[in-house]
Design an enzyme around this catalytic site. Structure first.
Site, PDB file in Angstrom:
ATOM      1  CG  HIS A  25      76.509 101.260  67.465  1.00 44.14           C
ATOM      2  ND1 HIS A  25      75.254 101.590  67.017  1.00 44.14           N
ATOM      3  CD2 HIS A  25      76.389 100.057  68.057  1.00 44.14           C
ATOM      4  CE1 HIS A  25      74.405 100.620  67.322  1.00 44.14           C
ATOM      5  NE2 HIS A  25      75.080  99.680  67.956  1.00 44.14           N
ATOM      6  CB  CYS A 130      67.251  87.181  74.678  1.00 44.51           C
ATOM      7  SG  CYS A 130      67.059  88.905  74.166  1.00 44.51           S
ATOM      8  CB  CYS A 133      71.103  88.935  74.088  1.00 41.30           C
ATOM      9  SG  CYS A 133      70.535  90.070  75.337  1.00 41.30           S
ATOM     10  CB  CYS A 147      65.893  89.847  77.780  1.00 44.54           C
ATOM     11  SG  CYS A 147      67.468  90.671  77.501  1.00 44.54           S
ATOM     12  CG  HIS A 150      67.221  93.186  73.916  1.00 43.76           C
ATOM     13  ND1 HIS A 150      68.302  92.415  74.298  1.00 43.76           N
ATOM     14  CD2 HIS A 150      67.666  94.027  72.960  1.00 43.76           C
ATOM     15  CE1 HIS A 150      69.348  92.757  73.577  1.00 43.76           C
ATOM     16  NE2 HIS A 150      69.002  93.729  72.760  1.00 43.76           N
ATOM     17  CE  LYS A 298      67.888  98.768  76.149  1.00 40.41           C
ATOM     18  NZ  LYS A 298      69.224  98.473  75.797  1.00 40.41           N
ATOM     19  CE  LYS A 301      64.951 102.881  63.915  1.00 38.05           C
ATOM     20  NZ  LYS A 301      64.935 102.036  62.726  1.00 38.05           N
TER      21      LYS A 301
HETATM   22  N1  MSP Z   1      77.502  92.150  67.323  1.00 35.66           N
HETATM   23  C1  MSP Z   1      77.705  92.191  68.715  1.00 35.66           C
HETATM   24  C2  MSP Z   1      79.192  92.295  69.048  1.00 35.66           C
HETATM   25  C3  MSP Z   1      80.058  91.224  68.498  1.00 35.66           C
HETATM   26  S1  MSP Z   1      81.739  91.470  68.869  1.00 35.66           S
HETATM   27  C4  MSP Z   1      82.504  90.017  68.498  1.00 35.66           C
HETATM   28  C5  MSP Z   1      76.972  93.380  69.310  1.00 35.66           C
HETATM   29  N2  MSP Z   1      76.662  94.394  68.476  1.00 35.66           N
HETATM   30  S2  MSP Z   1      75.902  95.741  68.899  1.00 35.66           S
HETATM   31  O1  MSP Z   1      75.612  96.415  67.656  1.00 35.66           O
HETATM   32  O2  MSP Z   1      74.794  95.464  69.742  1.00 35.66           O
HETATM   33  O3  MSP Z   1      76.945  96.630  69.648  1.00 35.66           O
HETATM   34  C6  MSP Z   1      77.106  96.582  71.052  1.00 35.66           C
HETATM   35  C7  MSP Z   1      78.133  97.613  71.456  1.00 35.66           C
HETATM   36  O4  MSP Z   1      77.765  98.929  70.978  1.00 35.66           O
HETATM   37  C8  MSP Z   1      78.330  97.817  72.950  1.00 35.66           C
HETATM   38  O5  MSP Z   1      79.147  96.841  73.542  1.00 35.66           O
HETATM   39  C9  MSP Z   1      78.946  99.186  72.966  1.00 35.66           C
HETATM   40  O6  MSP Z   1      80.270  99.113  72.513  1.00 35.66           O
HETATM   41  C10 MSP Z   1      78.114  99.913  71.929  1.00 35.66           C
HETATM   42  N3  MSP Z   1      76.898 100.459  72.506  1.00 35.66           N
HETATM   43  C11 MSP Z   1      75.613 100.125  72.173  1.00 35.66           C
HETATM   44  N4  MSP Z   1      74.747 100.881  72.891  1.00 35.66           N
HETATM   45  C12 MSP Z   1      75.420 101.708  73.710  1.00 35.66           C
HETATM   46  C13 MSP Z   1      75.052 102.770  74.571  1.00 35.66           C
HETATM   47  N5  MSP Z   1      73.803 103.082  74.814  1.00 35.66           N
HETATM   48  N6  MSP Z   1      76.054 103.490  75.134  1.00 35.66           N
HETATM   49  C14 MSP Z   1      77.365 103.248  74.883  1.00 35.66           C
HETATM   50  N7  MSP Z   1      77.737 102.254  74.064  1.00 35.66           N
HETATM   51  C15 MSP Z   1      76.814 101.386  73.569  1.00 35.66           C
HETATM   52  O7  MSP Z   1      76.737  93.376  70.506  1.00 35.66           O
END
Ligand code: MSP
Length: 470
Positions: A25, A130, A133, A147, A150, A298, A301
């Protein structure tokens, strides 16, 4: 000529609050911050939106597991995101939460209008879902029945549901994506989404009967809104939209929407589908960056290999962390990181690289007190690289200059030269100061505090250690 007030609206995904933010994030958010800061230096009118996605099964389950009422739970978790972004010096303009009352009102208004205009109808739905997702899956999406994202078996969901007529936009979407009206970058991602759409777009279920943690449908309160529809609308509500389906916010549309591959499919189908139903302009660019893996796995946790931003900051400082994040992912590709690799890169590029360069030059300049220097050399193609969101590539270019400068000092034996031939020594020093002041300004979007410190060091001649070795 300086450009004035070109609009630049950039978004990150709004993150699920089932847990606190990790470095994935943080990557997306800092990358958006770098782009926003860069466009500010260009005098563009920037609007940078981030936020949190707080409804749906996944978040409700996390709250239940923690034994805390949903609202309390999401308040607490949303705060951890705000704090992380503050610590990482992220300069967002708005932080939207899907539990904000204005967002909820806007979602209700919008859905009512889509319903009144005949884009929503009632039907039956059965499919594999899922929870991780928050999406239905087809058999093709699964690997050994699980999935791929996940590694969990989806659940069978069957219920009466409201549907959004996404299928009617199939042709238009195909055309818009093919012709780069929505530019999906990198190209492989564009091809991936195009072939997905070509296989056929089904109408999608936009309501949930058994999920109470969500926004009730305005035309049938026994259902809540599907979390993705709720979430997509935040890109509009977060920019100051008031749920008016006849007009969009001033900053609309986004120039860039940043995300990773996990959520491209929904962003390339449902999201533009909703906008087409309103007749709103589509986002100009969706940029899909790669994934971090940790020790080739990946991040998860359960594996205990998650890297949290606060740990990163503790070890490498704010700018050190921003640098490591931005320089660790090649544009559009996945990258593997580990604590060992991060520390090695920090020591090489920051402690021994930039930090050492600045302190050596400042020290040698104590005697000469050179302040006025000729304008520094610019990075070739920097505008183009920013346009293409090649952030690591920009840093690599800058660090080639850092390496060159350190080598230049060695080759000239500058510490001796300033004594044996002060005139020549001063000339070399001037070149170096010019280069460092150039580096100091070009790194500003990536490392705002370091940039200021370097400029300060050059101005005052007072040395300070920028990056202690770890
Ligand atoms: N809530 C939805 C998004 C809704 S947008 C209208 C969601 N949230 S999430 O918390 O799962 O965040 C996904 C995003 O976090 C990915 O698309 C990416 O931007 C970032 N990342 C999550 N894990 C990641 C990595 N391991 N590496 C890089 N970025 C990643 O999906």
């Amino acid at each position: 000529m300086t450009r004035v007030n070109k609009k630049f609206y950039i978004t990150t995904p709004i993150y699920y609050v089932n847990d606190k933010p990790h470095i994935g994030h943080a990557y997306t958010t800092v990358a958006a911050d770098v782009l926003a800061r860069w466009h500010k230096t260009k005098n563009d009118k920037v609007f940078f939106l981030t936020g949190t996605d707080e409804h749906g099964i996944k978040v409700a389950q996390a709250a239940a597991a923690a034994g805390i009422p949903e609202k309390e739970f999401v308040d607490e978790k949303a705060q951890t995101f705000k704090e992380a972004w503050q610590e990482l010096n992220v300069s967002y303009d708005n932080f939207i939460r899907t539990t904000d009352s204005n967002h909820i009102l806007d979602v209700e208004k919008t859905l009512q209008k889509l319903y009144d205009r005949g884009f929503i109808y009632k039907g039956d739905y059965e499919g594999l879902y899922c929870v991780g997702c928050e999406q239905y899956k087809t058999k093709d999406d699964l690997i050994e029945g699980k999935c791929a994202e996940h590694n969990k078996e989806p659940i069978l969901m069957k219920e009466e549901s409201y549907f959004f007529k996404l299928s009617q936009f199939k042709k238009t979407l195909e055309k818009k994506i093919y012709s780069d009206k929505i530019e999906i970058q990198p190209k492989e991602r564009k091809n991936e989404i195009l072939s997905f759409i070509k296989r056929g777009l089904k109408d999608i279920s936009i309501s949930r009967k058994n999920v109470s943690w969500g926004i009730p449908l305005p035309f049938d309160k026994s259902y809540t809104t599907y979390v993705w529809v709720d979430a997509f609308l935040s890109y509009l509500t977060g920019a100051g939209w008031l749920g008016k389906t006849d007009s969009y916010p001033e900053m609309w549309p986004p120039e860039v929407q940043l995300m990773s591959k996990d959520i491209l499919r929904v962003h390339g189908t449902i999201w533009p589908g909703i906008l087409l139903a309103f007749g709103f302009p589509l986002p100009k660019k969706i940029f899909v960056h790669g994934y971090f893996t940790v020790n080739n796995q990946k991040m998860s946790k359960s594996l205990g290999n998650v890297i949290w931003p606060e740990e990163l900051i503790k070890k490498f400082g704010v700018d050190g962390s921003r640098y490591l994040l931005m320089s660790s992912l090649v544009s559009g590709q996945d990258s593997d990181i580990s604590w060992g690799k991060l520390a090695e890169k920090y020591n090489a590029d920051l402690a021994n690289g930039l930090g050492n360069l600045v302190s050596r030059v400042a020290k040698l300049n104590e005697k000469f007190r050179i302040k006025k220097v000729k304008p520094a050399k610019k990075i070739k193609n920097i505008d183009k690289l920013f346009e293409e969101i090649k952030l690591k590539e920009i840093l690599d270019e800058i660090w080639q200059q850092v390496a060159w400068a350190n080598k230049y000092i060695e080759e000239k034996k500058l510490w001796e030269l300033v004594k044996t031939d002060p005139k020549e020594g001063k000339k070399v020093l001037k070149n170096l100061i010019s280069l460092i002041s150039g580096i100091g300004s070009v790194i500003a979007p990536f490392m705002p505090e370091t940039s200021e410190k370097i400029i300060e060091i050059l101005k005052t001649g007072k040395t300070q250690q920028l990056f202690p070795r770890v």
